[in-house]
Design an enzyme around this catalytic site. Structure first.
Site, PDB file in Angstrom:
ATOM      1  N   GLU A 155     -14.046  16.036  28.076  1.00  0.00           N
ATOM      2  CA  GLU A 155     -15.388  16.593  27.850  1.00  0.00           C
ATOM      3  C   GLU A 155     -15.232  17.697  26.823  1.00  0.00           C
ATOM      4  OE1 GLU A 155     -17.400  18.507  31.178  1.00  0.00           O
ATOM      5  OE2 GLU A 155     -19.178  18.884  29.959  1.00  0.00           O
ATOM      6  N   ASP A 196     -24.328  21.985  21.784  1.00  0.00           N
ATOM      7  CA  ASP A 196     -25.233  22.855  21.026  1.00  0.00           C
ATOM      8  C   ASP A 196     -26.023  21.999  20.029  1.00  0.00           C
ATOM      9  OD1 ASP A 196     -24.152  24.910  22.436  1.00  0.00           O
ATOM     10  OD2 ASP A 196     -22.953  25.733  20.804  1.00  0.00           O
ATOM     11  N   ASP A 202     -30.995  17.941  26.461  1.00  0.00           N
ATOM     12  CA  ASP A 202     -32.418  18.240  26.631  1.00  0.00           C
ATOM     13  C   ASP A 202     -33.092  18.343  25.262  1.00  0.00           C
ATOM     14  OD1 ASP A 202     -30.763  20.611  26.169  1.00  0.00           O
ATOM     15  OD2 ASP A 202     -32.666  21.679  26.167  1.00  0.00           O
ATOM     16  N   TYR A 228     -26.000  23.366  32.951  1.00  0.00           N
ATOM     17  CA  TYR A 228     -27.223  23.375  32.146  1.00  0.00           C
ATOM     18  C   TYR A 228     -28.255  22.425  32.717  1.00  0.00           C
ATOM     19  CZ  TYR A 228     -26.630  26.338  28.063  1.00  0.00           C
ATOM     20  OH  TYR A 228     -26.546  27.420  27.228  1.00  0.00           O
TER      21      TYR A 228
HETATM   22  C1  LIG Z   1     -25.143  24.445  25.919  1.00  0.00           C
HETATM   23  S1  LIG Z   1     -23.547  24.685  26.571  1.00  0.00           S
HETATM   24  C2  LIG Z   1     -23.351  23.349  27.744  1.00  0.00           C
HETATM   25  C3  LIG Z   1     -22.228  23.586  28.700  1.00  0.00           C
HETATM   26  C4  LIG Z   1     -21.958  22.455  29.701  1.00  0.00           C
HETATM   27  N1  LIG Z   1     -21.531  21.246  29.011  1.00  0.00           N
HETATM   28  C5  LIG Z   1     -23.178  22.175  30.536  1.00  0.00           C
HETATM   29  O1  LIG Z   1     -23.833  21.148  30.303  1.00  0.00           O
HETATM   30  O2  LIG Z   1     -23.465  22.971  31.439  1.00  0.00           O
HETATM   31  C6  LIG Z   1     -22.524  24.140  25.210  1.00  0.00           C
HETATM   32  C7  LIG Z   1     -21.117  24.596  25.366  1.00  0.00           C
HETATM   33  O3  LIG Z   1     -20.338  23.963  24.378  1.00  0.00           O
HETATM   34  C8  LIG Z   1     -19.470  24.908  23.777  1.00  0.00           C
HETATM   35  N2  LIG Z   1     -19.230  24.423  22.404  1.00  0.00           N
HETATM   36  C9  LIG Z   1     -20.160  24.251  21.446  1.00  0.00           C
HETATM   37  N3  LIG Z   1     -19.600  23.787  20.311  1.00  0.00           N
HETATM   38  C10 LIG Z   1     -18.277  23.659  20.567  1.00  0.00           C
HETATM   39  C11 LIG Z   1     -17.157  23.245  19.798  1.00  0.00           C
HETATM   40  N4  LIG Z   1     -17.317  22.865  18.507  1.00  0.00           N
HETATM   41  N5  LIG Z   1     -15.931  23.244  20.352  1.00  0.00           N
HETATM   42  C12 LIG Z   1     -15.767  23.635  21.652  1.00  0.00           C
HETATM   43  N6  LIG Z   1     -16.800  24.054  22.435  1.00  0.00           N
HETATM   44  C13 LIG Z   1     -18.025  24.056  21.919  1.00  0.00           C
HETATM   45  C14 LIG Z   1     -20.246  26.210  23.838  1.00  0.00           C
HETATM   46  O4  LIG Z   1     -19.391  27.354  23.771  1.00  0.00           O
HETATM   47  C15 LIG Z   1     -20.945  26.095  25.187  1.00  0.00           C
HETATM   48  O5  LIG Z   1     -20.158  26.606  26.242  1.00  0.00           O
END
Ligand SMILES: C[S@@+](CC[C@H](N)C(=O)[O-])C[C@H]1O[C@@H](n2cnc3c(N)ncnc32)[C@H](O)[C@@H]1O
Length: 213
Positions: free
Chosen positions: A42, A114, A150, A190
């Site tokens: 993941e 993101d 979402d 999330y």
């Molecule tokens: C919106 S959160 C969702 C977290 C989790 N997957 C959830 O659904 O609860 C997105 C997560 O992805 C991480 N993230 C975003 N871009 C990333 C990247 N290029 N490499 C590693 N982590 C990343 C962010 O730091 C954040 O913790």
């Protein structure tokens, strides 16, 4: 990367390091896990509820969680108890090229990645075509990639990118809760928030393909 201050971060990371953290060097999952079970990844695990639950449900598989923010990752790592089939790496996905061997993964989850809503940032989205091509290298042919989001912007973009790179979409839904293809769904942190507000979750799957590289 560090965004928020968390108490005793270095000490807490140290406590988990030997047991959990995969170091940033070329990885041989067989020696890391001590077996040749399939490895499911993941990317962007956040606080890690989803991947840990997957590891509990599937002891016959190994799990590999990547998160770039250490103050978030520590919360995922500290949730682990006896599970031996899970490892974590604090890294940006774009830096994994040096670390992950080709054909080392048997599945990939992108949960609430993101969305980078501004068009000028679209190359940062984890379903941008260059990422999808890299995933095809890391994944064993025919492995499943699953996206949940979402964000309509990210969802529409992902459909376009998956199609443009020659993959066949399946299990595409605008409301995961109404789709039988996701009956065994595990909610992420999330996702819990959106579910509480009864907001629909978009989801899709496709299978990786070497011929498309
Ligand atoms: C919106 S959160 C969702 C977290 C989790 N997957 C959830 O659904 O609860 C997105 C997560 O992805 C991480 N993230 C975003 N871009 C990333 C990247 N290029 N490499 C590693 N982590 C990343 C962010 O730091 C954040 O913790």
């Amino acid at each position: 990367m560090r965004l928020r201050k968390v108490k005793n971060l270095e000490a807490r990371l140290d406590t988990c390091r030997g047991r959990l953290l995969l170091e940033k060097e070329p990885t041989c999952f067989q020696s890391v896990f001590g077996n040749d079970h399939p490895v499911i990844a993941e990317f962007g695990i956040g606080r890690g509820k989803f991947i840990l639950e997957m590891a509990k449900r599937h002891p016959e598989k190994n799990f590999f969680g990547v998160e770039r923010v250490d103050s978030v990752m520590i919360q995922a790592m500290e949730k682990v108890r006896e599970e031996k089939n899970i490892r974590y790496l604090i890294a940006n996905v774009e830096d994994l090229v040096e670390i992950l061997p080709d054909n080392s993964l048997s599945g990939l989850f992108l949960n609430f990645s993101d969305p980078w809503p501004k068009k000028r940032n679209r190359k940062r989205r984890l379903t941008y075509r260059d990422y999808l091509k890299q995933y095809d290298r890391w994944l064993i042919e025919g492995s499943t990639v699953q996206l949940k989001t979402d964000s309509d912007i990210l969802f529409a973009f992902s459909i376009e990118e998956v199609s443009q790179t020659g993959h066949i979409l399946r299990d595409v839904t605008l409301d995961l809760s109404k789709s039988s293809a996701y009956e065994d769904n595990i909610r992420t942190e999330y996702e819990e928030r959106f579910a509480e507000q009864e907001l629909p979750i978009r989801a899709l799957r496709y299978d990786s393909g070497k011929a498309l590289l």
